[in-house]
Motif scaffolding. Structure first.
Motif, PDB file in Angstrom:
ATOM      1  N   HIS A 101       0.846  -1.190   0.000  1.00  0.00           N
ATOM      2  CA  HIS A 101       0.000   0.000   0.000  1.00  0.00           C
ATOM      3  C   HIS A 101       0.881   1.240   0.000  1.00  0.00           C
ATOM      4  O   HIS A 101       2.106   1.150   0.153  1.00  0.00           O
ATOM      5  N   THR A 102       0.258   2.392  -0.161  1.00  0.00           N
ATOM      6  CA  THR A 102       0.997   3.642  -0.153  1.00  0.00           C
ATOM      7  C   THR A 102       0.210   4.715   0.586  1.00  0.00           C
ATOM      8  O   THR A 102      -1.017   4.668   0.646  1.00  0.00           O
ATOM      9  N   PHE A 121       9.844  -1.782   2.013  1.00  0.00           N
ATOM     10  CA  PHE A 121       9.277  -0.912   0.988  1.00  0.00           C
ATOM     11  C   PHE A 121      10.047  -1.070  -0.312  1.00  0.00           C
ATOM     12  O   PHE A 121      11.156  -1.638  -0.358  1.00  0.00           O
ATOM     13  N   SER A 124      11.279   3.937  -5.918  1.00  0.00           N
ATOM     14  CA  SER A 124      10.810   4.256  -7.265  1.00  0.00           C
ATOM     15  C   SER A 124      11.717   3.673  -8.349  1.00  0.00           C
ATOM     16  O   SER A 124      11.327   3.597  -9.512  1.00  0.00           O
ATOM     17  N   GLY A 144       4.842   8.146  -0.152  1.00  0.00           N
ATOM     18  CA  GLY A 144       4.388   7.721  -1.468  1.00  0.00           C
ATOM     19  C   GLY A 144       4.891   6.382  -1.945  1.00  0.00           C
ATOM     20  O   GLY A 144       4.414   5.881  -2.967  1.00  0.00           O
ATOM     21  N   LEU A 145       5.861   5.758  -1.240  1.00  0.00           N
ATOM     22  CA  LEU A 145       6.416   4.499  -1.717  1.00  0.00           C
ATOM     23  C   LEU A 145       5.582   3.300  -1.239  1.00  0.00           C
ATOM     24  O   LEU A 145       5.030   3.307  -0.134  1.00  0.00           O
ATOM     25  N   LEU A 146       5.501   2.277  -2.094  1.00  0.00           N
ATOM     26  CA  LEU A 146       4.799   1.049  -1.727  1.00  0.00           C
ATOM     27  C   LEU A 146       5.530   0.371  -0.571  1.00  0.00           C
ATOM     28  O   LEU A 146       6.760   0.231  -0.596  1.00  0.00           O
ATOM     29  N   HIS A 147       4.753  -0.075   0.436  1.00  0.00           N
ATOM     30  CA  HIS A 147       5.371  -0.766   1.564  1.00  0.00           C
ATOM     31  C   HIS A 147       4.387  -1.779   2.147  1.00  0.00           C
ATOM     32  O   HIS A 147       3.215  -1.825   1.767  1.00  0.00           O
TER      33      HIS A 147
END
Length: 209
Positions: A101-102, A121, A124, A144-147
């Protein structure tokens, strides 16, 4: 020497009361704005606006993720509005997971309070950073990064998270893909999954199409 008018102006600014407000407690009866909630009239503000007790309550992990998130954002904790911070409690049953999720509007600092969590995480540039965390360990997820977080070991886990925004936002990848009405054929095209898998996941997450 400084000119007399400048000295008088400087002295006036020092002695006059500040025009900046101490806080902007969210008025939850009004719609949100691009910069947050509107401020409650100060005469209506009480100490309760600055107190939140939900982080001491165990979340309900009886769901598909076997995990629960208890947010303390400005919509639950009005005193946070405009202050640039918020928090949440994460509860994990055995096998619990907070999937990829972000948070579009905030960085996150996660601290493990109980149990063991595997967390990480993806940058980009698609570099992956993950580690097993035990009680007292902390990890930061840049904005903002997916983790993700996954419970591991034989005990349930609990973590506390803090965010650099009173409303960090949330988008879970699996929910975004499979809990909506996007046609299955289009989902297959953009994910490279086969038809059977897409329809299975739509059924799991309640999507249609």
């Amino acid at each position: 020497m400084l000119p007399i008018p400048f000295l008088l102006l400087l002295l006036s600014s020092i002695l006059s009361p500040s025009s900046a407000a101490d806080f902007c407690v969210a008025d939850l009866t009004l719609p949100t704005t691009p910069v947050g909630f509107s401020c409650k009239n100060e005469s209506a503000v009480t100490v309760s606006d600055f107190i939140f007790s939900g982080l001491g309550v165990t979340g309900n992990t009886n769901n598909i993720f076997k995990a629960a998130v208890t947010p303390a954002f400005s919509s639950q904790f009005p005193g946070l509005n405009g202050l640039g911070i918020s928090a949440a409690r994460l509860d994990f049953a055995i096998g619990g997971v907070v999937p990829l999720h972000t948070h579009p509007a905030a960085s996150e600092l996660l601290i493990v309070i109980h149990g063991t969590i595997l967390a990480g995480f993806i940058s980009s540039s698609n570099s992956v950073y993950y580690k097993t965390l035990n009680k007292g360990d902390a990890i930061v997820f840049p904005q903002g990064l997916l983790h993700f977080q996954v419970q591991i070991g034989g005990l349930p886990a609990v973590a506390l998270a803090s965010f650099s925004s009173p409303e960090p936002g949330l988008q879970i990848v699996s929910v975004a893909l499979f809990a909506n009405s996007l046609p299955s054929l289009l989902v297959e095209k953009v994910t490279f999954l086969d038809d059977a898998e897409v329809k299975k996941l739509k059924k799991v997450f309640g999507g249609t199409g």
